[in-house]
Design an enzyme around this catalytic site. Structure first.
Site, mmCIF file in Angstrom:
data_model
loop_
_atom_site.group_PDB
_atom_site.id
_atom_site.type_symbol
_atom_site.label_atom_id
_atom_site.label_comp_id
_atom_site.label_asym_id
_atom_site.label_seq_id
_atom_site.Cartn_x
_atom_site.Cartn_y
_atom_site.Cartn_z
ATOM 1 N N CYS A 170 0.804 -1.223 0.000
ATOM 2 C CA CYS A 170 0.000 0.000 0.000
ATOM 3 C C CYS A 170 0.840 1.277 0.000
ATOM 4 O O CYS A 170 0.383 2.314 -0.500
ATOM 5 C CB CYS A 170 -0.968 -0.025 1.175
ATOM 6 S SG CYS A 170 -2.182 -1.374 1.027
ATOM 7 N N ILE A 171 2.052 1.239 0.524
ATOM 8 C CA ILE A 171 2.932 2.413 0.439
ATOM 9 C C ILE A 171 3.386 2.613 -0.996
ATOM 10 O O ILE A 171 3.378 3.735 -1.520
ATOM 11 C CB ILE A 171 4.143 2.266 1.381
ATOM 12 C CG1 ILE A 171 3.689 2.242 2.833
ATOM 13 C CG2 ILE A 171 5.150 3.395 1.148
ATOM 14 C CD1 ILE A 171 2.880 3.448 3.278
#
Length: 211
Positions: free
Chosen positions: A148-149
């Site tokens: 997700c980063i």
């Protein structure tokens, strides 16, 4: 040792810090920060949580816009085709692991959204909020670096934000994917930085705007 990427000019141009920062905090929910849950308590994630808590105290003091998200679903029918059993079983609105970690969440200050995909920007309104706030520089924090980063950083880049990822404010389950993904993001899309540098940039921004 030869670096073929560098020889082809990857990473040559820094992104730099712009006129106004905003911070996104990705998925610091109890499912990732509480070791009682299947995905919780990875050491790199906990380090990132502690450092992000420090960053947010300064950011909120200086009125920097902050957007915080968790990932949760009504049921498995609503979910994308996650390949992670723990996500399918616990990332539910009615599951205690979906709650944001109170160490990084100020519900009276933060824009709080629930995302359904990897990126905090996907169908959440975060970019609209930052547009209204005249943010041009997004500081990405949270977990996991390789998932997700990475997705949030690429979307930030795609929305034309200057994107800064402090290495010690993001974390993953293992060190190698953390390093590899930051290396690749840094070659193409973002400036990989650290907490101390980002704090100094925010302090400088605040000082310039207070004059």
């Amino acid at each position: 040792m030869s670096d073929d990427y560098a020889n082809r000019s990857y990473g040559e141009i820094p992104v730099g810090f712009g006129k106004k920062p905003g911070i996104v905090v990705v998925d610091f929910q109890l499912g990732f920060t509480d070791p009682q849950y299947p995905l919780g308590g990875a050491p790199l994630v906990m380090r990132a949580l502690d450092n992000t808590e420090q960053l947010l105290k300064v950011a909120r003091r200086y009125n920097v816009p902050v957007a915080v998200c968790n990932t949760a679903y009504l049921n498995e029918r609503e979910m994308p085709y996650w390949k992670i059993t723990a996500v399918r079983e616990t990332f539910r609105h009615d599951h205690p692991s979906a709650a944001l970690d109170p160490r990084i969440h100020d519900p009276a200050y933060d824009l709080t959204v629930c995302k359904k995909g990897p990126s905090i920007f996907f169908n959440t309104g975060v970019s609209d909020y930052f547009t209204k706030e005249r943010v041009d520089t997004v500081i990405v924090t949270g977990c996991n670096t390789s998932g997700c980063i990475r997705a949030s950083s690429i979307d930030s880049f795609s929305y034309r934000y200057r994107t800064i990822v402090p290495e010690d404010c993001v974390g993953d389950i293992e060190q190698q994917p953390h390093k590899d993904n930051l290396r690749d993001l840094g070659r193409r899309y973002v400036d990989v930085s650290d907490l101390a540098t980002v704090l100094a940039q925010i302090e400088d921004w605040h000082r310039q705007n207070a004059e």
